[in-house]
Design a protein around this motif. Structure first.
Motif, mmCIF file in Angstrom:
data_model
loop_
_atom_site.group_PDB
_atom_site.id
_atom_site.type_symbol
_atom_site.label_atom_id
_atom_site.label_comp_id
_atom_site.label_asym_id
_atom_site.label_seq_id
_atom_site.Cartn_x
_atom_site.Cartn_y
_atom_site.Cartn_z
ATOM 1 N N SER A 1 0.821 -1.205 0.000
ATOM 2 C CA SER A 1 0.000 0.000 0.000
ATOM 3 C C SER A 1 0.854 1.255 0.000
ATOM 4 O O SER A 1 0.505 2.243 -0.640
ATOM 5 C CB SER A 1 -0.973 -0.011 1.172
ATOM 6 N N GLN A 2 2.004 1.216 0.679
ATOM 7 C CA GLN A 2 2.842 2.412 0.717
ATOM 8 C C GLN A 2 3.306 2.795 -0.688
ATOM 9 O O GLN A 2 3.265 3.970 -1.068
ATOM 10 C CB GLN A 2 4.054 2.193 1.642
ATOM 11 N N ALA A 3 3.718 1.806 -1.477
ATOM 12 C CA ALA A 3 4.186 2.091 -2.837
ATOM 13 C C ALA A 3 3.040 2.660 -3.684
ATOM 14 O O ALA A 3 3.221 3.627 -4.426
ATOM 15 C CB ALA A 3 4.746 0.817 -3.473
ATOM 16 N N LEU A 4 1.847 2.070 -3.569
ATOM 17 C CA LEU A 4 0.698 2.552 -4.339
ATOM 18 C C LEU A 4 0.343 3.988 -3.958
ATOM 19 O O LEU A 4 0.193 4.854 -4.826
ATOM 20 C CB LEU A 4 -0.508 1.634 -4.115
ATOM 21 N N PHE A 5 0.251 4.239 -2.660
ATOM 22 C CA PHE A 5 -0.174 5.563 -2.217
ATOM 23 C C PHE A 5 0.921 6.613 -2.436
ATOM 24 O O PHE A 5 0.618 7.771 -2.706
ATOM 25 C CB PHE A 5 -0.667 5.512 -0.768
ATOM 26 N N ASP A 6 2.183 6.214 -2.345
ATOM 27 C CA ASP A 6 3.258 7.159 -2.653
ATOM 28 C C ASP A 6 3.204 7.568 -4.122
ATOM 29 O O ASP A 6 3.416 8.730 -4.463
ATOM 30 C CB ASP A 6 4.633 6.551 -2.323
ATOM 31 N N TYR A 7 2.914 6.618 -4.981
ATOM 32 C CA TYR A 7 2.817 6.909 -6.415
ATOM 33 C C TYR A 7 1.698 7.920 -6.676
ATOM 34 O O TYR A 7 1.876 8.909 -7.391
ATOM 35 C CB TYR A 7 2.552 5.598 -7.167
ATOM 36 N N ILE A 8 0.554 7.666 -6.049
ATOM 37 C CA ILE A 8 -0.597 8.562 -6.212
ATOM 38 C C ILE A 8 -0.288 9.961 -5.670
ATOM 39 O O ILE A 8 -0.552 10.971 -6.332
ATOM 40 C CB ILE A 8 -1.809 7.974 -5.454
ATOM 41 N N ALA A 9 0.288 9.988 -4.471
ATOM 42 C CA ALA A 9 0.571 11.277 -3.830
ATOM 43 C C ALA A 9 1.615 12.064 -4.618
ATOM 44 O O ALA A 9 1.554 13.294 -4.699
ATOM 45 C CB ALA A 9 1.017 11.054 -2.392
ATOM 46 N N ALA A 10 2.569 11.352 -5.220
ATOM 47 C CA ALA A 10 3.600 12.032 -6.007
ATOM 48 C C ALA A 10 2.970 12.677 -7.249
ATOM 49 O O ALA A 10 3.318 13.797 -7.627
ATOM 50 C CB ALA A 10 4.698 11.044 -6.415
ATOM 51 N N MET B 1 0.730 11.604 1.418
ATOM 52 C CA MET B 1 0.780 13.010 1.038
ATOM 53 C C MET B 1 1.837 13.738 1.861
ATOM 54 O O MET B 1 2.576 14.573 1.355
ATOM 55 C CB MET B 1 -0.599 13.664 1.210
ATOM 56 N N LYS B 2 1.905 13.388 3.119
ATOM 57 C CA LYS B 2 2.907 13.996 4.000
ATOM 58 C C LYS B 2 4.318 13.629 3.518
ATOM 59 O O LYS B 2 5.188 14.495 3.395
ATOM 60 C CB LYS B 2 2.681 13.490 5.432
ATOM 61 N N ARG B 3 4.508 12.355 3.222
ATOM 62 C CA ARG B 3 5.824 11.908 2.731
ATOM 63 C C ARG B 3 6.207 12.621 1.437
ATOM 64 O O ARG B 3 7.373 12.903 1.189
ATOM 65 C CB ARG B 3 5.807 10.385 2.492
ATOM 66 N N GLN B 4 5.197 12.915 0.610
ATOM 67 C CA GLN B 4 5.472 13.552 -0.681
ATOM 68 C C GLN B 4 5.394 15.077 -0.600
ATOM 69 O O GLN B 4 5.470 15.753 -1.629
ATOM 70 C CB GLN B 4 4.487 13.038 -1.747
ATOM 71 N N GLY B 5 5.180 15.591 0.591
ATOM 72 C CA GLY B 5 5.171 17.046 0.764
ATOM 73 C C GLY B 5 3.944 17.747 0.209
ATOM 74 O O GLY B 5 4.024 18.896 -0.220
ATOM 75 N N VAL B 6 2.797 17.066 0.186
ATOM 76 C CA VAL B 6 1.560 17.701 -0.257
ATOM 77 C C VAL B 6 0.767 18.149 0.971
ATOM 78 O O VAL B 6 0.401 17.318 1.798
ATOM 79 C CB VAL B 6 0.664 16.723 -1.059
ATOM 80 N N ASN B 7 0.527 19.447 1.058
ATOM 81 C CA ASN B 7 -0.223 19.960 2.202
ATOM 82 C C ASN B 7 -1.687 20.137 1.799
ATOM 83 O O ASN B 7 -2.053 21.134 1.182
ATOM 84 C CB ASN B 7 0.384 21.293 2.667
ATOM 85 N N MET B 8 -2.497 19.172 2.149
ATOM 86 C CA MET B 8 -3.889 19.179 1.731
ATOM 87 C C MET B 8 -4.700 18.369 2.725
ATOM 88 O O MET B 8 -4.188 17.408 3.293
ATOM 89 C CB MET B 8 -3.983 18.517 0.358
ATOM 90 N N ARG B 9 -5.971 18.751 2.917
ATOM 91 C CA ARG B 9 -6.822 17.995 3.830
ATOM 92 C C ARG B 9 -7.800 17.151 3.020
ATOM 93 O O ARG B 9 -8.416 17.650 2.075
ATOM 94 C CB ARG B 9 -7.587 18.953 4.735
ATOM 95 N N VAL B 10 -7.938 15.880 3.373
ATOM 96 C CA VAL B 10 -8.929 15.028 2.717
ATOM 97 C C VAL B 10 -10.263 15.252 3.427
ATOM 98 O O VAL B 10 -10.455 14.827 4.557
ATOM 99 C CB VAL B 10 -8.524 13.542 2.771
ATOM 100 N N SER B 11 -11.188 15.941 2.758
ATOM 101 C CA SER B 11 -12.457 16.322 3.392
ATOM 102 C C SER B 11 -13.574 15.331 3.150
ATOM 103 O O SER B 11 -14.570 15.338 3.849
ATOM 104 C CB SER B 11 -12.927 17.677 2.860
ATOM 105 N N ALA B 12 -13.430 14.532 2.100
ATOM 106 C CA ALA B 12 -14.491 13.570 1.798
ATOM 107 C C ALA B 12 -13.892 12.336 1.152
ATOM 108 O O ALA B 12 -13.044 12.440 0.258
ATOM 109 C CB ALA B 12 -15.532 14.198 0.867
#
Ligand code: ADP
Ligand code: MG
Length: 462
Positions: A109-118, A184-195
């Motif tokens: 899951s980490q690899a999948l979510f890192d790819y998405i967040a990047a 998102m944090k690992r990839q430096g994206v500052n955003m809140r998931v609201s939904a």
């Protein structure tokens, strides 16, 4: 090979096994309605999970500002941003689409979510002045995640199981929003998931934004699923606070529907047995884009083995699972050239089968037709089940309610024969009078826009 059996014999048997007369479709839609009741009555009461979405208000048009969405559905994932005017319209929107590298679907899951967040990070970095984030605000995101999730709130939920070729065991039971937020944090994206929303729920929200009569959403893409607006009082398993609106959007997870009335063939059974999720998603495996081409391949393989459809040797490529994809099937099905040139070239390019006769190509087209017709008619029966459950299939208080069904997904969008068959069959089932009041609309990328809208209506600043 045993020449006593001809391809025409196999085709005839297939047609019989796949037949979907109206009487059968009614049994299937009745079974769908029954399962809907059972799934709403208690957790685990049915193969239909009937998941509570925590969306008790659909977008009103008052939503305002810049919002993001991230749509992880199957084959592709999309990121988008919209600038909402606050007056029922979108001032501008931009998106990017990326294919998910297949190894990531079965990795960790980490690899999948890192790819998405990047990818999300790259997209956010590109935001132009057309998009106006108010000073001091954090960007907000709607996350469309099209797999069965037990929602805990509008912005959290745990993965129940994977479908559609994804299989990352350690992810099951985890909160998907937390996994995304960490990446998102690992990839430096500052955003809140609201939904956190299912694609069907997003499509419903996106559809409702432009048309008040939208009450149902159906996805026919890689997989298949549906969502609809239910009366809160009709959800016995819901013990939370009674929503002000009196309504709750239900994500049916109809892909897992199964009924003894379904016209299941040997090809469906072997496809299911060889799949990543045997015994699950039986309805989805009969109607959706990930599987139609694969069923076709299995039928053609049998015709090659038992009736030498492609000559004395069985073409080796025909033995490769998932080699024949639904877009190729669709192209062959829609071939209008007199000598079926498209069929010939697809058989050659995809399966390395050359020198086919016209009669062989005609059989291939006919198998496409049988499989697409069965899938489309079953999808229509599913829709009728929802209309029945919500009393939209009949005269109510002296009138027939207007119902719009927001449709989306690559299969519905691109496979014209399939789409027409869904439309035609639904009309056939409803009859002229009710049929006139029920419309299917293609809600293009409704799920992404809908997620952004739901992020807006559930904004921390709203
Ligand atoms: P997802 O369901 O993965 O979110 P889409 O809604 O874009 O994505 O649907 C993609 C699926 O639609 C593909 O997996 C394929 O099965 C189907 N599809 C795409 N293009 C076509 C086409 N031309 N003809 C038939 N089916 C298609
Ligand atoms: Mg999708």
């Amino acid at each position: 090979s045993n020449r006593c059996v001809t391809a025409a014999d196999i085709l005839k048997e297939l047609e019989e096994k796949c037949a979907t007369p109206v009487s059968k479709l009614r049994q299937i839609s009745d079974a769908m309605t029954v399962e809907m009741h059972a799934g709403l009555a208690s957790e685990g009461g049915s193969k239909l999970k009937m998941l509570i979405s925590y969306v008790d208000n659909l977008p009103t048009g008052d939503e305002q500002g810049v919002f993001y969405a991230l749509d992880l559905g199957g084959t592709n994932f999309r990121v988008l941003r919209v600038q909402l005017t606050g007056k029922s319209s979108i001032e501008c929107q931009e998106f990017a689409e990326v294919t998910i590298p297949p190894p990531l679907m079965v990795g960790d899951s980490q690899a999948l979510f890192d790819y998405i967040a990047a990818e999300l990070a790259k997209f956010v970095a590109d935001e132009s002045e057309k998009f106006q984030l108010l000073a001091g605000r954090t960007r907000e995101l709607g996350f469309t995640f099209s797999f069965p999730v037990m929602q805990l709130s509008i912005d959290s939920g745990t993965l129940i199981r994977w479908t559609k070729g994804f299989s990352i065991e350690e992810m099951v039971g985890k909160d998907v929003v937390q996994e995304l937020a960490k990446a998102m944090k690992r990839q430096g994206v500052n955003m809140r998931v609201s939904a956190l929303v299912n694609d069907t729920v997003g499509t419903l929200a996106g559809g409702r934004y432009s048309n008040k009569d939208v009450a149902v959403a159906v996805i026919l893409g890689t997989g298949s699923n549906a969502a609809y607006v239910e009366r809160a009082q009709a959800i016995p398993k819901w013990h939370g606070p009674h929503p002000k609106s009196g309504e709750m959007v239900i994500n049916m997870e109809w892909g897992n529907f199964r009924s003894s009335h379904l016209p299941i063939t040997e090809y469906d059974n072997s496809l299911d047995a060889d799949s990543l999720n045997p015994g699950e998603q039986i309805f989805e495996k009969m109607i959706s884009g990930m599987y139609l081409g694969e069923i076709l391949r299995r039928v053609l393989l049998k015709m090659a083995e038992k009736a030498a459809l492609f000559g004395d040797t069985v073409p080796p490529k025909l033995k490769t699972q998932f080699i024949l994809r639904t877009p190729e099937m669709s192209a062959m099905h829609h071939d209008t050239t007199p000598d079926l040139k498209v069929v010939a070239s697809k058989l050659k390019d995809v399966l390395e089968i050359s020198d086919t006769s016209l009669s062989t190509r005609k059989i291939v087209v006919e198998v496409c037709n049988v499989m697409a017709t069965r899938g489309a008619r079953l999808a229509a029966a599913g829709i009728l089940g929802i209309l029945k459950k919500t009393g939209r299939d009949t005269v109510r208080d002296g009138e027939i309610p207007n119902t719009v069904i927001a449709m989306d997904g690559g299969l519905y969008e691109h496979y014209t024969e399939y789409r027409h068959c869904v439309e035609h069959t639904l009309n056939e089932l409803l009859g002229d009078e009710v049929g006139k009041q029920v419309k299917l609309t293609h809600s293009n990328d409704g799920s992404g826009i809908g997620a952004a809208l739901l992020a807006a209506s559930h904004s921390q600043y709203a």
